[in-house]
Design an enzyme around this catalytic site. Structure first.
Site, PDB file in Angstrom:
ATOM      1  N   ASP A 204       0.873  -1.255   0.062  1.00  0.00           N
ATOM      2  CA  ASP A 204       0.150  -0.235  -0.006  1.00  0.00           C
ATOM      3  C   ASP A 204       0.770   1.304   0.128  1.00  0.00           C
ATOM      4  O   ASP A 204       2.240   1.138  -0.146  1.00  0.00           O
ATOM      5  CB  ASP A 204      -0.897   0.137   1.108  1.00  0.00           C
ATOM      6  CG  ASP A 204      -2.224   0.578   0.791  1.00  0.00           C
ATOM      7  OD1 ASP A 204      -2.191   1.617   0.268  1.00  0.00           O
ATOM      8  OD2 ASP A 204      -3.303  -0.009   1.211  1.00  0.00           O
ATOM      9  N   HIS A 240     -13.091  -1.674  -7.444  1.00  0.00           N
ATOM     10  CA  HIS A 240     -14.450  -0.931  -7.559  1.00  0.00           C
ATOM     11  C   HIS A 240     -14.129   0.657  -7.357  1.00  0.00           C
ATOM     12  O   HIS A 240     -15.028   1.447  -7.792  1.00  0.00           O
ATOM     13  CB  HIS A 240     -15.408  -1.309  -6.535  1.00  0.00           C
ATOM     14  CG  HIS A 240     -15.332  -0.941  -5.173  1.00  0.00           C
ATOM     15  ND1 HIS A 240     -16.109  -1.204  -4.277  1.00  0.00           N
ATOM     16  CD2 HIS A 240     -14.177  -0.378  -4.662  1.00  0.00           C
ATOM     17  CE1 HIS A 240     -15.826  -0.701  -3.155  1.00  0.00           C
ATOM     18  NE2 HIS A 240     -14.639  -0.183  -3.348  1.00  0.00           N
TER      19      HIS A 240
END
Length: 335
Positions: A204, A240
């Site tokens: 990340d 998404h």
């Protein structure tokens, strides 16, 4: 039913629906004051939590009265409110607290664009950039409070579902799993739990990894993976957020890096056919207003995979809103 009654029922229904935006506003107010925490030891009048929080007792009573109509609280004849089983997760001190998720989902970065859907229609998508002067994630990068609200909220939404998803899919007992955009690492820990031969990589942004370091997981930041040849690439609630072109880039990078026989496992909602309610349909419109992304059908996932040199192999239901959409290398496509 007569035509007149049907028209009246339609009118009443639509008016109630139009007023629906008031409910999350009230829920946010109660969450911000930790009202549910204060009711944990028993019923109280609104005056008591209002005094402790330095807020107006009359206003708080009206907010709690509205939330009682939604089952979050229950008002007795003596004017005291008790916390219900439905409202239990609004407490901040319970294992599966939803308070942080409520604060994230009602934050202005999601709430305000969702109120401008008519502009989405004319602009063809997200209005966030137009309203805030930069993209959703650019805004997060320069606003620490919003960033914390987002990551805490996502963790709260994920905590209860991580173990069921990991159990439903059946991850391998050995190898390397890379969790791309894994945030605080809760899902990766659930995957690794009970699998001592399986190694994890949490990937990340550096500022996320600096604050959240799950024990036993290797960390990577700055644009490279510690294990570039992972056996499994996890993308949980990632695709998404992005449009099709961006998703194909992400997937293609995974395709190029994964070990022979490796797999990409997208953990996202899969929109079902039909007219039945599904949380993914609501989230899809919320995403449309603030982000370039969308929720997708299984057919739409298959199209993304094909464009990235992958092939959809199966979709696994998990007993949560999310499914595991698995892709393997399409050797004929070349990647």
């Amino acid at each position: 039913m007569s035509t007149e009654n049907a028209e009246r029922d339609s009118l009443f229904f639509l008016i109630d629906e139009a007023l629906g935006y008031v409910h999350p506003a009230a829920l946010r107010a109660a969450a911000s004051l930790k009202v549910a925490d204060r009711l944990a030891d028993g019923p109280l009048t609104a005056a008591e939590p209002a005094e402790r929080t330095g807020t107006d007792a009359t206003v708080l009573h009206r907010i709690m009265r509205l939330l009682a109509t939604r089952g979050v609280f229950e008002e007795a004849e003596d004017g005291r409110f008790r916390l219900t089983s439905v409202g239990h997760a609004l407490r901040s001190d319970v294992p599966l607290s939803g308070r942080a998720a409520v604060l994230m989902l009602t934050d202005r970065t999601l709430r305000q664009p969702s109120g401008r859907l008519e502009r989405c229609l004319s602009m063809g998508g997200s209005v966030f950039d137009d309203m805030f002067g930069m993209s959703f994630f650019e805004y997060f990068a320069q606003d620490e409070q919003t960033t914390a609200t987002f990551h805490d909220g996502m963790a709260a939404m994920s905590d209860w579902e991580n173990a069921p998803i990991a159990a439903a899919y059946g991850f391998p007992e050995s190898g390397v799993v890379a969790d791309i955009g894994g945030g605080q690492g809760g899902f990766l820990l659930a995957v690794l739990d009970g699998r001592p031969g399986l190694h994890g990589v949490l990937y990340d942004e550096a500022h996320v990894l600096a604050k959240h370091r799950p024990p036993g997981a290797e960390l990577s930041g700055g644009g490279r993976l510690l294990h570039p040849r992972a056996d499994v690439y996890l993308l949980k609630r990632i695709l998404h957020d992005w449009n099709d072109e961006q998703c194909v880039t992400i997937l293609r990078n995974c395709r190029r890096a994964m070990a022979p026989g490796g797999r990409v496992r997208v953990v996202d909602a899969v929109i079902p056919k039909g007219n039945e309610p599904h949380q993914a349909k609501t989230v899809d419109v919320m995403l449309m207003a603030s982000l370039p992304g969308r929720e997708r059908t299984s057919a739409e996932f298959a199209e993304l995979f094909a464009a990235a040199g992958l092939r959809l192999s199966r979709v696994v239901a998990t007993g949560t809103m999310l499914s595991v959409v698995e892709a393997v290398a399409d050797e004929g496509a070349g990647g």
